[in-house]
Design an enzyme around this catalytic site. Sequence first.
Site, PDB file in Angstrom:
ATOM      1  N   CYS A   1      -2.877   1.165   7.106  1.00  0.00           N
ATOM      2  CA  CYS A   1      -2.826   0.381   8.347  1.00  0.00           C
ATOM      3  C   CYS A   1      -3.441   1.156   9.500  1.00  0.00           C
ATOM      4  O   CYS A   1      -3.760   0.579  10.534  1.00  0.00           O
ATOM      5  CB  CYS A   1      -1.394  -0.017   8.660  1.00  0.00           C
ATOM      6  SG  CYS A   1      -0.246   1.338   8.575  1.00  0.00           S
TER       7      CYS A   1
ATOM      8  N   GLU B   1       5.246  -5.021  11.103  1.00  0.00           N
ATOM      9  CA  GLU B   1       4.094  -4.163  11.368  1.00  0.00           C
ATOM     10  C   GLU B   1       2.934  -4.787  10.632  1.00  0.00           C
ATOM     11  O   GLU B   1       2.966  -4.911   9.405  1.00  0.00           O
ATOM     12  CB  GLU B   1       4.387  -2.746  10.853  1.00  0.00           C
ATOM     13  CG  GLU B   1       3.397  -1.729  11.348  1.00  0.00           C
ATOM     14  CD  GLU B   1       2.763  -0.988  10.213  1.00  0.00           C
ATOM     15  OE1 GLU B   1       3.436  -0.195   9.550  1.00  0.00           O
ATOM     16  OE2 GLU B   1       1.565  -1.220   9.984  1.00  0.00           O
TER      17      GLU B   1
ATOM     18  N   ASN C   1       0.804  -1.233   0.000  1.00  0.00           N
ATOM     19  CA  ASN C   1       0.000   0.000   0.000  1.00  0.00           C
ATOM     20  C   ASN C   1       0.833   1.278   0.000  1.00  0.00           C
ATOM     21  O   ASN C   1       0.297   2.359  -0.151  1.00  0.00           O
ATOM     22  CB  ASN C   1      -0.998   0.002   1.171  1.00  0.00           C
ATOM     23  CG  ASN C   1      -0.333  -0.149   2.519  1.00  0.00           C
ATOM     24  OD1 ASN C   1       0.801  -0.616   2.604  1.00  0.00           O
ATOM     25  ND2 ASN C   1      -1.019   0.232   3.569  1.00  0.00           N
TER      26      ASN C   1
HETATM   27  P1  NAP Z   1       1.388  -9.521   2.504  1.00  0.00           P
HETATM   28  O1  NAP Z   1       0.563 -10.539   1.802  1.00  0.00           O
HETATM   29  O2  NAP Z   1       1.632  -9.745   3.934  1.00  0.00           O
HETATM   30  O3  NAP Z   1       2.773  -9.403   1.719  1.00  0.00           O
HETATM   31  C1  NAP Z   1       3.805  -8.495   2.109  1.00  0.00           C
HETATM   32  C2  NAP Z   1       5.166  -9.043   1.675  1.00  0.00           C
HETATM   33  O4  NAP Z   1       5.503 -10.173   2.479  1.00  0.00           O
HETATM   34  C3  NAP Z   1       5.200  -9.540   0.237  1.00  0.00           C
HETATM   35  O5  NAP Z   1       6.486  -9.293  -0.287  1.00  0.00           O
HETATM   36  C4  NAP Z   1       4.982 -11.014   0.372  1.00  0.00           C
HETATM   37  O6  NAP Z   1       5.583 -11.702  -0.691  1.00  0.00           O
HETATM   38  C5  NAP Z   1       5.680 -11.329   1.678  1.00  0.00           C
HETATM   39  N1  NAP Z   1       5.047 -12.454   2.363  1.00  0.00           N
HETATM   40  C6  NAP Z   1       3.775 -12.492   2.821  1.00  0.00           C
HETATM   41  N2  NAP Z   1       3.529 -13.680   3.403  1.00  0.00           N
HETATM   42  C7  NAP Z   1       4.674 -14.395   3.312  1.00  0.00           C
HETATM   43  C8  NAP Z   1       5.042 -15.698   3.738  1.00  0.00           C
HETATM   44  N3  NAP Z   1       4.197 -16.507   4.383  1.00  0.00           N
HETATM   45  N4  NAP Z   1       6.280 -16.118   3.464  1.00  0.00           N
HETATM   46  C9  NAP Z   1       7.154 -15.326   2.809  1.00  0.00           C
HETATM   47  N5  NAP Z   1       6.862 -14.086   2.386  1.00  0.00           N
HETATM   48  C10 NAP Z   1       5.641 -13.619   2.631  1.00  0.00           C
HETATM   49  O7  NAP Z   1       0.763  -8.099   2.375  1.00  0.00           O
HETATM   50  P2  NAP Z   1       0.123  -7.321   1.123  1.00  0.00           P
HETATM   51  O8  NAP Z   1       0.233  -8.097  -0.152  1.00  0.00           O
HETATM   52  O9  NAP Z   1       0.738  -5.993   1.148  1.00  0.00           O
HETATM   53  O10 NAP Z   1      -1.390  -7.184   1.508  1.00  0.00           O
HETATM   54  C11 NAP Z   1      -2.186  -8.274   1.919  1.00  0.00           C
HETATM   55  C12 NAP Z   1      -2.915  -7.927   3.181  1.00  0.00           C
HETATM   56  O11 NAP Z   1      -2.014  -7.388   4.149  1.00  0.00           O
HETATM   57  C13 NAP Z   1      -3.969  -6.849   3.035  1.00  0.00           C
HETATM   58  O12 NAP Z   1      -5.188  -7.328   2.578  1.00  0.00           O
HETATM   59  C14 NAP Z   1      -4.027  -6.296   4.434  1.00  0.00           C
HETATM   60  O13 NAP Z   1      -4.879  -7.071   5.232  1.00  0.00           O
HETATM   61  C15 NAP Z   1      -2.632  -6.413   4.950  1.00  0.00           C
HETATM   62  N6  NAP Z   1      -1.833  -5.165   4.865  1.00  0.00           N
HETATM   63  C16 NAP Z   1      -1.466  -4.562   5.994  1.00  0.00           C
HETATM   64  C17 NAP Z   1      -0.686  -3.422   5.952  1.00  0.00           C
HETATM   65  C18 NAP Z   1      -0.212  -2.742   7.185  1.00  0.00           C
HETATM   66  O14 NAP Z   1       0.207  -1.615   7.090  1.00  0.00           O
HETATM   67  N7  NAP Z   1      -0.186  -3.375   8.320  1.00  0.00           N
HETATM   68  C19 NAP Z   1      -0.269  -2.894   4.753  1.00  0.00           C
HETATM   69  C20 NAP Z   1      -0.648  -3.539   3.587  1.00  0.00           C
HETATM   70  C21 NAP Z   1      -1.415  -4.683   3.668  1.00  0.00           C
HETATM   71  P3  NAP Z   1       4.771 -12.795  -1.533  1.00  0.00           P
HETATM   72  O15 NAP Z   1       3.476 -12.163  -1.912  1.00  0.00           O
HETATM   73  O16 NAP Z   1       5.663 -13.073  -2.696  1.00  0.00           O
HETATM   74  O17 NAP Z   1       4.602 -13.970  -0.608  1.00  0.00           O
END
Ligand code: NAP
Length: 494
Positions: free
Chosen positions: A267, A230, A124
């Site tokens: 977030c 985070e 994001n």
């Molecule tokens: P994400 O799915 O957690 O991915 C973030 C990064 O971490 C990506 O590079 C992803 O790579 C990697 N990753 C995630 N799970 C992993 C795992 N099990 N093993 C290894 N690497 C992993 O977050 P997102 O794509 O940004 O968004 C998905 C969800 O996260 C949203 O729907 C929201 O709920 C939440 N989010 C939270 C925040 C916050 O500020 N806290 C910000 C954005 C999103 P890969 O995709 O290649 O696995």
Amino acid sequence: MFNDTTAEELSQVMEDAWEAFHVYRKLSLKQRADFMRSIAVEMENAGDELIQTAMQETNLPEARLRGERARTIFQLNSYAQFCESGQWLEARIDTAVADKVPAKPDLRKMLVPLGPVVVFGASNFPFAYSTAGGDTACAFAAGCPVIVKAHPAHAQTSELVAAAISRAAANCYLPKGIFAHVHGASSATGEALVKHHYTKAVGFTGSFAGGKQLFDWGNQRKEPIPVFAEMGSVNPVFLLPEKISVSAVDTAKQYALSITQGVGQFCTNPGVIIGIDNNDLDQFIETLAAEINNIAPAAMLHPGIYKSYVEKRAAVISQPDVAMIAVSATDAGLNEGTPTIASTTATAFLANPMLQQEVFGPYSIVVRCADMKEMMAVALQLEGQLTSTLMATENDMLQYEPLLEAVKNLCGRLIMNGIPTGVEVCLSMQHGGPFPATTDSRFTSVGADGIKRFARPVAFQNWSDSFLPDELKNSNPLGIWRTVNNELTKEKIG
Ligand code: NAP
């Protein structure tokens, strides 16, 4: 679009990072700061191509992306300035007292870098919390090489930023291992990075599932490492009785904008609003519903986030005792998130953990409490949060002091009569909170104090002056603030 980094390439990246660490950690604070300033210049030099690419990959509008790049440049420059100030090093000096029994030795302590840091950027914030974002800037300031795992949702943007960092590294004659950029469509790349023995810390922003997995891997290693993740937050907002009796309409208008800003993909999005069930709350809800009705859906960051929004929203709305109270009047197009407000009772909210979970997008749930006792029960049951907001008059504050205390224990940032969205980059910012908001509530990921995540304290006992780091030498050649015999000073010793 990009080939996954192979195991051999990854191994080489880590070898290079380890080698670079032993060069970079010895460079002066000024040299590190110059590198960071050079990255800021190269981010600007990346020009319109960077903005256009990010627009295509994230669906974020041009103005937002230009603003975010400016914020990233500001972050790099301001963290560089703080790095150079040496303040974050927490230099402490207690000089020897020979005639004390037993004799007190000369002790001098400061923070030193941990080693190579792996950064997982956020979808994001393609600039400010990604490749050259806050975690990367903090790690460079601390004296650590960085390996970024590109977010697959903006891999080309990440490539362009990575190229800017590499140009800056070349401008500053730094070893090639100071920075690396890797791709990996499966979690195997992330796992290999976190588990590699040369990785000494991890920075992450994203989902709870992702952050917790990386944290577990970091802790299961033979040599456990800190994983600063985070993760999610619902950022509760407490509407106190007197405040809402005098400003239900204004508050509702303010919150309609905050809930839907950036299609709710922050977030710090206010995901839970807690009020006392009376006519004032009805007026708040009516106004909020009317505002939400008029806000059109907009494209979300990527299809995965859209899908997750649709599924989580549907799951919550189908729970017992949950009512849909507002939805945008405009039909949603492809991958567009529809602004939505639900409501429930405090009894249902307290009994059903699903209602307390983050629905990442333009969504919020209003919790109707029978009385302040129920509001207190909600505050006590909520999990750790990045922020909590009190909409309250001075009278409310005086009258409901126990609630204030409960809310203080809940989060990293306490907002009074405002909105949680919008995170200022400055030294007093706290962007972190008790688990599950983050994996380590003692630190912040926004503001230059975040540098301390990637450093550890070392004490030098009875070292002769010439062998001490400049930061701890008697003459204080860097002119930094140090605590000498319990007094903060820039003075030299002796
Ligand atoms: P994400 O799915 O957690 O991915 C973030 C990064 O971490 C990506 O590079 C992803 O790579 C990697 N990753 C995630 N799970 C992993 C795992 N099990 N093993 C290894 N690497 C992993 O977050 P997102 O794509 O940004 O968004 C998905 C969800 O996260 C949203 O729907 C929201 O709920 C939440 N989010 C939270 C925040 C916050 O500020 N806290 C910000 C954005 C999103 P890969 O995709 O290649 O696995």
